[in-house]
Scaffold this motif. Sequence first.
Motif, short mmCIF file in Angstrom:
data_model
loop_
_atom_site.label_atom_id
_atom_site.label_comp_id
_atom_site.label_asym_id
_atom_site.label_seq_id
_atom_site.Cartn_x
_atom_site.Cartn_y
_atom_site.Cartn_z
N ILE A 162 72.33 81.27 133.94
CA ILE A 162 73.69 81.11 134.43
C ILE A 162 73.88 79.69 134.99
CG2 ILE A 162 73.39 81.86 136.85
CD1 ILE A 162 75.91 83.72 136.20
N ASP A 163 75.02 79.07 134.70
CA ASP A 163 75.37 77.69 135.10
C ASP A 163 74.55 76.64 134.38
OD1 ASP A 163 77.31 78.51 136.89
OD2 ASP A 163 75.90 78.64 138.56
N GLN A 164 73.84 77.03 133.31
CA GLN A 164 73.03 76.06 132.59
C GLN A 164 73.28 76.13 131.09
OE1 GLN A 164 68.90 76.42 133.65
NE2 GLN A 164 69.27 76.18 135.84
N PHE A 165 74.56 76.17 130.72
CA PHE A 165 74.89 76.21 129.30
C PHE A 165 76.32 75.73 129.11
CE2 PHE A 165 76.17 80.21 131.13
CZ PHE A 165 77.38 80.49 130.54
N SER A 166 76.65 75.39 127.86
CA SER A 166 78.01 74.99 127.49
C SER A 166 78.76 76.22 127.03
CB SER A 166 77.96 73.93 126.39
OG SER A 166 79.26 73.56 126.01
N ILE A 167 79.80 76.62 127.76
CA ILE A 167 80.43 77.92 127.55
C ILE A 167 81.10 78.05 126.19
CG2 ILE A 167 82.62 77.23 128.63
CD1 ILE A 167 80.92 80.66 128.98
N TYR A 168 81.71 76.97 125.65
CA TYR A 168 82.53 77.13 124.46
C TYR A 168 81.70 77.44 123.21
CZ TYR A 168 81.36 72.47 122.64
OH TYR A 168 80.71 71.38 122.14
N ASP A 169 80.45 76.94 123.15
CA ASP A 169 79.64 77.22 121.97
C ASP A 169 78.45 78.13 122.29
OD1 ASP A 169 78.12 75.48 123.43
OD2 ASP A 169 77.68 74.11 121.77
N ALA A 170 78.49 78.79 123.43
CA ALA A 170 77.43 79.73 123.78
C ALA A 170 77.50 80.96 122.88
CB ALA A 170 77.55 80.15 125.24
N PRO A 171 76.35 81.55 122.52
CA PRO A 171 76.35 82.73 121.64
C PRO A 171 76.74 83.99 122.40
CG PRO A 171 74.12 82.19 122.27
CD PRO A 171 74.98 81.10 122.85
N LEU A 172 78.01 84.04 122.84
CA LEU A 172 78.50 85.14 123.65
C LEU A 172 79.80 85.67 123.09
CD1 LEU A 172 77.98 83.50 127.17
CD2 LEU A 172 76.57 85.32 126.19
N GLN A 173 80.07 86.92 123.38
CA GLN A 173 81.38 87.47 123.04
C GLN A 173 82.47 86.72 123.79
OE1 GLN A 173 81.66 91.87 123.20
NE2 GLN A 173 79.53 91.76 123.84
N TYR A 174 83.67 86.77 123.22
CA TYR A 174 84.81 86.12 123.86
C TYR A 174 85.06 86.72 125.24
CZ TYR A 174 89.57 84.40 124.50
OH TYR A 174 90.70 83.80 125.00
N MET A 175 84.98 88.05 125.36
CA MET A 175 85.21 88.69 126.65
C MET A 175 84.17 88.25 127.68
SD MET A 175 85.27 92.73 127.68
CE MET A 175 83.50 92.80 127.91
N THR A 176 82.92 88.08 127.25
CA THR A 176 81.87 87.68 128.18
C THR A 176 82.15 86.30 128.76
OG1 THR A 176 80.30 88.94 126.85
CG2 THR A 176 79.38 87.39 128.42
N LYS A 177 82.68 85.41 127.94
CA LYS A 177 82.99 84.06 128.43
C LYS A 177 84.08 84.10 129.51
CE LYS A 177 81.63 81.90 124.10
NZ LYS A 177 82.00 81.03 122.96
#
Length: 495
Positions: A162-177
């Motif tokens: 947490i707090d150590q990644f770039s949110i827009y290209d993270a491998p996460l669901q849209y809702m998770t972002k």
Amino acid sequence: MKRTALALGIIIICSQQVSAQIPEDAIRMSWQTPSGTARSQAIGGAMGSLGGEITTLFVNPAGLGFYKRGEFVFTPGFQFTNGTGSFRGTETKAQSKNSFNFGTTGAVFSWQDNSKWRNKTFAIGLNRTANFNNFQHYSGQNDYSSFSEQAVEDFANSGLEIDQFSIYDAPLQYMTKLAYYTYLIDTIQNADGSAQIVGAPQYNAIKNNTDFLLNQDKTITTKGGITELALGFASNMDDMIYIGGSLGIPIVNYSRTSVIREEDATGDPNNSFRSAVYQEDYDASGLGVNAKLGLIFKPVQQVRVGLAIHSPSWYALREKTTGSMVVDHEGRLGAGVRTANQDDIYTNENVAIPDYQFDLVAPWKFLVSGTYTFNAVEDVTQQKGFISADIEYVTHRSSKFRSADPSQSRDYYDAVNAVIKDTYKGAINYRVGGEMKFNTVMARLGFAYYGSPYKEKSFQYGGSTAEELKPGRMNVSGGLGYRNRGIFVDLTYVH
């Protein structure tokens, strides 16, 4: 959820940033109860061996070979949709959703010559092969789960700090972002000092060592459909053997807005959670192509036997997902209310909101049909009626997704395709109908049953007792028709 047009799918949680395709998308594009002209719908859509009707362009194009002269057909329609939902013992009545709809509309051109294949027919038509207009709603109280758990699991499985990644290209669901931006998911401190990711209601339950109770509500509004443009040609030999084919171009337009609301039902003003609302807007559009081949054999005047094969529809599709989230933390984080939308994820990072391109191969369809005609004479005006039946097999588990970008990894699509094979099966559809003629007036009845595409016959969730899965679709129809001096008007009701 029970409603006029049942759309039941298995929701698979995807944690891949590059795409949002799930097995349910494949079923939406293939598990259809196609419309047609008013006459066709009145007899349950049993058009596989009937012939002489423009709807055969989309069912068995060999039926075009029965035409002796041309015609123009226009089929408007209106859909009434309503239903009820049941969620954890609470019954909810859904809002009525009515919409205008088109059945088969087009033109037929027929001519004759002195060859052995004497009748030749060309047709062009439009048909709404799928109607996505619908509204679903359910609500109730839940002391078992929160929708934030989906975001917690997605983030935990990503392996990100947490707090150590770039949110827009993270491998996460849209809702998770969005949950990350609004602190719907947060961390608590374990005994060893490590961080544990938890969702808002669970966070409060752990922090205060109390159970939580949520009022939950969900609405899903869908719009659009699949409209197919088709060109077909057929001919017949001695009014005994009829052969035809058609080329179809399905045009896809689909949008879905889903809104999930949950709020603290305990009335505790000090548990740092009052409510959360997540809205997701999904849009998909594209084009496809398919082919249909058909044969009708009339061994005697009263009997017709039809065979047809529908190739898979090859779709090229584009999708985009946007939305927003609002979470009220009851003052725990400064003002207490946190909001986020797609601008926070992308625009603030100077990155365009992505849209994804992918291909979908829909299932094969195989059709066998038979028709018996009463007072079967060549002059159709003297025929007294008919009864017709279709049996159709659809290979739902053969649906496949493919990336439209060669640089993308195939792993994600291979995984989704594997779930499709494990979840779905081939389905058999039945259609039967008949017509009785009374001079210039006709009366019609029809029935259609579309079999379940799911392998499993029951489901179990959260340790509950297994419940029977009943996703079959059944249509009952009836109508009246008037034909005189080259003009015809038909009226049909389908339930």
